[in-house]
Scaffold this active site. Structure first.
Site, PDB file in Angstrom:
ATOM      1  CG  ASP A  52     121.030 -27.185 -47.069  1.00 47.40           C
ATOM      2  OD1 ASP A  52     119.978 -26.711 -47.534  1.00 47.40           O
ATOM      3  OD2 ASP A  52     121.857 -26.506 -46.433  1.00 47.40           O
ATOM      4  CG  ASP A  78     111.552 -30.662 -45.743  1.00 46.71           C
ATOM      5  OD1 ASP A  78     111.947 -30.004 -44.761  1.00 46.71           O
ATOM      6  OD2 ASP A  78     110.423 -30.519 -46.250  1.00 46.71           O
ATOM      7  CG  ASN A 105     123.811 -24.340 -39.132  1.00 42.85           C
ATOM      8  OD1 ASN A 105     124.071 -23.227 -38.678  1.00 42.85           O
ATOM      9  ND2 ASN A 105     123.635 -24.561 -40.433  1.00 42.85           N
ATOM     10  CE1 TYR A 170     115.796 -17.816 -36.762  1.00 39.49           C
ATOM     11  CE2 TYR A 170     115.952 -15.727 -35.572  1.00 39.49           C
ATOM     12  CZ  TYR A 170     116.559 -16.822 -36.165  1.00 39.49           C
ATOM     13  OH  TYR A 170     117.938 -16.927 -36.137  1.00 39.49           O
ATOM     14  CE  LYS A 174     117.667 -20.322 -34.578  1.00 40.18           C
ATOM     15  NZ  LYS A 174     118.624 -21.447 -34.638  1.00 40.18           N
ATOM     16  CB  VAL A 203     126.984 -14.528 -38.801  1.00 42.03           C
ATOM     17  CG1 VAL A 203     128.153 -15.132 -39.573  1.00 42.03           C
ATOM     18  CG2 VAL A 203     127.033 -14.960 -37.337  1.00 42.03           C
ATOM     19  CB  THR A 205     125.730 -15.512 -44.084  1.00 40.56           C
ATOM     20  OG1 THR A 205     124.456 -14.857 -43.962  1.00 40.56           O
ATOM     21  CG2 THR A 205     126.081 -16.183 -42.759  1.00 40.56           C
TER      22      THR A 205
END
Length: 263
Positions: A52, A78, A105, A170, A174, A203, A205
């Site tokens: 991360d 990165d 992920n 995005y 995806k 989700v 989060t």
């Protein structure tokens, strides 16, 4: 049977004995869904490595899990720097053992519009939402081939399936994950390597709750999901455990949607 308002700490996690001792690599593991993945795999007895760019929460997570006696390793990286990322993957494999489970992920659903999109921004968004997954797979496949098999879990999104506005690149990235999964599954299947797409719904989060989930969104979720209650990061982690384990040994090239019955 638990009710729809069941909280994460009450969730009864399945135990997959075959996962114990395996080396797992998770991208974007410091927060959100990634953090839930790290916790879930470490609790199964895996050698759980994650990368991360968010170092502070990552190091707090490692400190907590190591204090619990779990095997976890964090490497700041990165993932959009392909050369550096593949180098880190090889380093992790050398330190904690051959990687036989890969969870692609990491992503960023930052909002953007077509009118202000530049070629450079397009490349940046594709790099963080799709490109890294392909090159991580390239880096771990030799480990999996030598081990006689493995599991690659790519992360999709219901966003593009719903034709959601506000992030066209995005959505495109995806959607392409699904094609990548199908192509790699066919190519790597003879080596016993399974490739699937785990598709989270909306989700809850911390990031989603902070930036985008207001009362109108809560109403939309309540009307759209077949199941009442919230989709939590822990629900996604439970599906990931199944896809990583031998319990899913004949599952490949498939989409596994965890969205409370929306799409």
């Amino acid at each position: 049977m638990a009710g729809p308002d069941m909280q994460p700490e009450e969730m009864r996690a399945a135990v997959y004995p075959d996962l114990a001792g395996r080396t797992v690599l998770i991208s974007g593991g410091a927060t959100g869904i990634g953090e839930a993945l790290v916790r879930a795999f470490a609790a199964q007895g895996c050698h759980t490595a994650f990368v991360d760019i968010a170092e502070a929460p990552a190091r707090r997570l490692v400190e907590e899990l190591l204090a619990d006696g779990l095997s976890v390793l964090f490497e700041p990286c990165d993932i959009t720097d392909t050369t550096a990322y593949q180098s880190v993957i090889r380093e992790i494999s050398g330190r904690v053992g051959p990687i036989t489970v890969l969870l692609n992920n990491a992503a960023n659903d930052v909002r953007h519009g077509l009118d202000s999109l530049t070629s450079e921004r397009f490349d940046e968004l594709v790099a963080v939402n799709m490109k890294h997954a392909m090159f991580a797979a390239q880096a771990v496949v030799p480990d999996m081939q030598r081990a006689g098999g493995g599991s690659i879990i790519n992360f999709g999104s219901v966003g593009w399936m719903m034709a959601t506005a506000g992030y066209p690149v995005y959505a495109a990235a995806k959607a392409s994950i699904h094609g990548m999964t199908r192509g790699l599954a066919r190519e790597l299947g003879p080596d016993g390597i399974r490739v699937n797409t785990l598709v989270p719904g909306w989700v809850m989060t911390e990031k989603q709750l902070r930036l985008w989930v207001d009362d109108s969104v809560k109403d939309l979720i309540a009307k759209s999901q077949c199941l009442s209650g919230q989709v939590l990061p822990e629900h996604i982690a439970q599906m990931a455990l199944f896809l990583a384990s031998d319990a899913s040994s004949m599952c490949s090239a498939q989409n596994f949607v965890v969205d409370g019955g929306w799409v």
